[in-house]
Scaffold this active site. Sequence first.
Site, PDB file in Angstrom:
ATOM      1  N   LYS A   9      -3.348  -0.873  16.304  1.00 36.65           N
ATOM      2  CA  LYS A   9      -4.153  -0.134  15.334  1.00 36.65           C
ATOM      3  C   LYS A   9      -5.174   0.763  16.025  1.00 36.65           C
ATOM      4  O   LYS A   9      -5.508   1.843  15.505  1.00 36.65           O
ATOM      5  CB  LYS A   9      -4.820  -1.106  14.381  1.00 36.65           C
ATOM      6  CG  LYS A   9      -3.858  -1.879  13.487  1.00 36.65           C
ATOM      7  CD  LYS A   9      -3.171  -0.985  12.451  1.00 36.65           C
ATOM      8  CE  LYS A   9      -1.801  -0.532  12.805  1.00 36.65           C
ATOM      9  NZ  LYS A   9      -1.163   0.285  11.742  1.00 36.65           N
ATOM     10  N   TYR A  46      -1.555  -6.648  17.600  1.00 34.54           N
ATOM     11  CA  TYR A  46      -1.706  -5.862  16.372  1.00 34.54           C
ATOM     12  C   TYR A  46      -2.980  -5.017  16.437  1.00 34.54           C
ATOM     13  O   TYR A  46      -2.955  -3.819  16.118  1.00 34.54           O
ATOM     14  CB  TYR A  46      -1.753  -6.795  15.168  1.00 34.54           C
ATOM     15  CG  TYR A  46      -2.042  -6.091  13.865  1.00 34.54           C
ATOM     16  CD1 TYR A  46      -1.052  -5.355  13.209  1.00 34.54           C
ATOM     17  CD2 TYR A  46      -3.309  -6.142  13.277  1.00 34.54           C
ATOM     18  CE1 TYR A  46      -1.317  -4.698  12.020  1.00 34.54           C
ATOM     19  CE2 TYR A  46      -3.575  -5.494  12.085  1.00 34.54           C
ATOM     20  CZ  TYR A  46      -2.583  -4.775  11.458  1.00 34.54           C
ATOM     21  OH  TYR A  46      -2.847  -4.122  10.285  1.00 34.54           O
ATOM     22  N   ASP A  57      14.910   2.479  10.236  1.00 38.17           N
ATOM     23  CA  ASP A  57      14.162   1.343  10.759  1.00 38.17           C
ATOM     24  C   ASP A  57      13.357   1.776  11.980  1.00 38.17           C
ATOM     25  O   ASP A  57      13.931   2.196  12.991  1.00 38.17           O
ATOM     26  CB  ASP A  57      15.139   0.218  11.135  1.00 38.17           C
ATOM     27  CG  ASP A  57      14.441  -1.098  11.413  1.00 38.17           C
ATOM     28  OD1 ASP A  57      13.209  -1.093  11.639  1.00 38.17           O
ATOM     29  OD2 ASP A  57      15.126  -2.133  11.417  1.00 38.17           O
ATOM     30  N   ARG A  94      16.166  -2.375   0.920  1.00 32.19           N
ATOM     31  CA  ARG A  94      14.798  -2.025   0.557  1.00 32.19           C
ATOM     32  C   ARG A  94      14.748  -0.671  -0.165  1.00 32.19           C
ATOM     33  O   ARG A  94      13.882  -0.441  -1.007  1.00 32.19           O
ATOM     34  CB  ARG A  94      13.906  -2.003   1.800  1.00 32.19           C
ATOM     35  CG  ARG A  94      13.551  -3.396   2.309  1.00 32.19           C
ATOM     36  CD  ARG A  94      12.666  -3.301   3.534  1.00 32.19           C
ATOM     37  NE  ARG A  94      12.249  -4.613   3.984  1.00 32.19           N
ATOM     38  CZ  ARG A  94      11.079  -5.161   3.730  1.00 32.19           C
ATOM     39  NH1 ARG A  94      10.188  -4.509   2.997  1.00 32.19           N
ATOM     40  NH2 ARG A  94      10.768  -6.358   4.194  1.00 32.19           N
ATOM     41  N   ASN A  98       2.224   5.232   6.932  1.00 30.86           N
ATOM     42  CA  ASN A  98       1.788   3.955   6.384  1.00 30.86           C
ATOM     43  C   ASN A  98       2.546   2.765   6.962  1.00 30.86           C
ATOM     44  O   ASN A  98       2.013   1.654   7.020  1.00 30.86           O
ATOM     45  CB  ASN A  98       1.973   3.992   4.857  1.00 30.86           C
ATOM     46  CG  ASN A  98       1.815   2.654   4.207  1.00 30.86           C
ATOM     47  OD1 ASN A  98       0.714   2.211   3.895  1.00 30.86           O
ATOM     48  ND2 ASN A  98       2.929   1.958   3.985  1.00 30.86           N
ATOM     49  N   ILE A 101       0.819  -1.208   0.000  1.00 33.85           N
ATOM     50  CA  ILE A 101       0.000   0.000   0.000  1.00 33.85           C
ATOM     51  C   ILE A 101       0.853   1.260   0.000  1.00 33.85           C
ATOM     52  O   ILE A 101       0.505   2.262  -0.633  1.00 33.85           O
ATOM     53  CB  ILE A 101      -0.962  -0.013   1.211  1.00 33.85           C
ATOM     54  CG1 ILE A 101      -1.989  -1.145   1.059  1.00 33.85           C
ATOM     55  CG2 ILE A 101      -1.685   1.320   1.346  1.00 33.85           C
ATOM     56  CD1 ILE A 101      -2.864  -1.339   2.284  1.00 33.85           C
ATOM     57  N   THR A 131      -2.088  -7.665  -0.576  1.00 37.35           N
ATOM     58  CA  THR A 131      -0.673  -7.352  -0.399  1.00 37.35           C
ATOM     59  C   THR A 131      -0.025  -8.539   0.288  1.00 37.35           C
ATOM     60  O   THR A 131      -0.690  -9.528   0.626  1.00 37.35           O
ATOM     61  CB  THR A 131      -0.488  -6.109   0.491  1.00 37.35           C
ATOM     62  OG1 THR A 131      -1.041  -6.379   1.797  1.00 37.35           O
ATOM     63  CG2 THR A 131      -1.168  -4.890  -0.110  1.00 37.35           C
TER      64      THR A 131
END
Length: 256
Positions: free
Chosen positions: A156, A152, A54, A36, A80, A12, A185
């Site tokens: 969020k 998780y 990082d 990356r 993001n 995303i 994804t």
Amino acid sequence: MKFFVTGSSQGIGTETAAQLIAHGHEVVAHARNPERAEATWKALPQALAVVVGDLESIEETKALAETAGELGPYTAIVHNAGIGGNIPHRSVTKDGLEKIFQVNVLGPYLLTCLMEPPERLIYLTSGLEAQGKADFEDPLYERKAWKGMQAYSDSKLFDVMLAFAVARRWPQVLSNAVDPGWIKTRMGGPGAPDPLPLGAETQVWLATSNDPAALVTGRYFKHRQELRANPAAYEEANQEALLSLCSRLTGVPFPA
């Protein structure tokens, strides 16, 4: 207009940056490490820059804030970057902090505190925020049994809470949270129903549009529709508790 998108080396984040570039905007992309970053340049050759840092490291996140900040100011910053909950055992970073919380919550907190406030801030969350718990007694799972997906979901919820806290503390900034949906994804998996472009559409809209529906703050969106978030996110006491927790863990207070 100029934008900074964290976690833009894949998924995303890459799509968000690509859509902004396609609309003629300047984009500073972000990757976790040099390897990356190289892949990010290949995916986004028209990016203004790719900065490296990082979010598992407080020191690197502070350096990232400085490096990215030097390339600003920004119209909007899209927070993001994040990691999922498929971690079977509690894992800690070199800072001694639970990994999901550090990346998903402390990362955007530090960048928010240390960078010049843009006109708009967008924090990515997940529909799982509805299952999150605002546990300020043991937010890092130091005592309670480890449950990766719960950790998780908690992170969020904290991201929505952070967006709302910023909206309240900084009324001059439009600060909102976005659930991008269940997107195809690497994190979402092949069974996800929504295509990748849809996962970035709302962030791009909030970052760029002068539509009155986008010129709001302290809201929670999915697919350009405003929704009600977990009730815990709206409680000012919870927002202040989160800012206090993040300040204590990072040594960086939220700016006045």
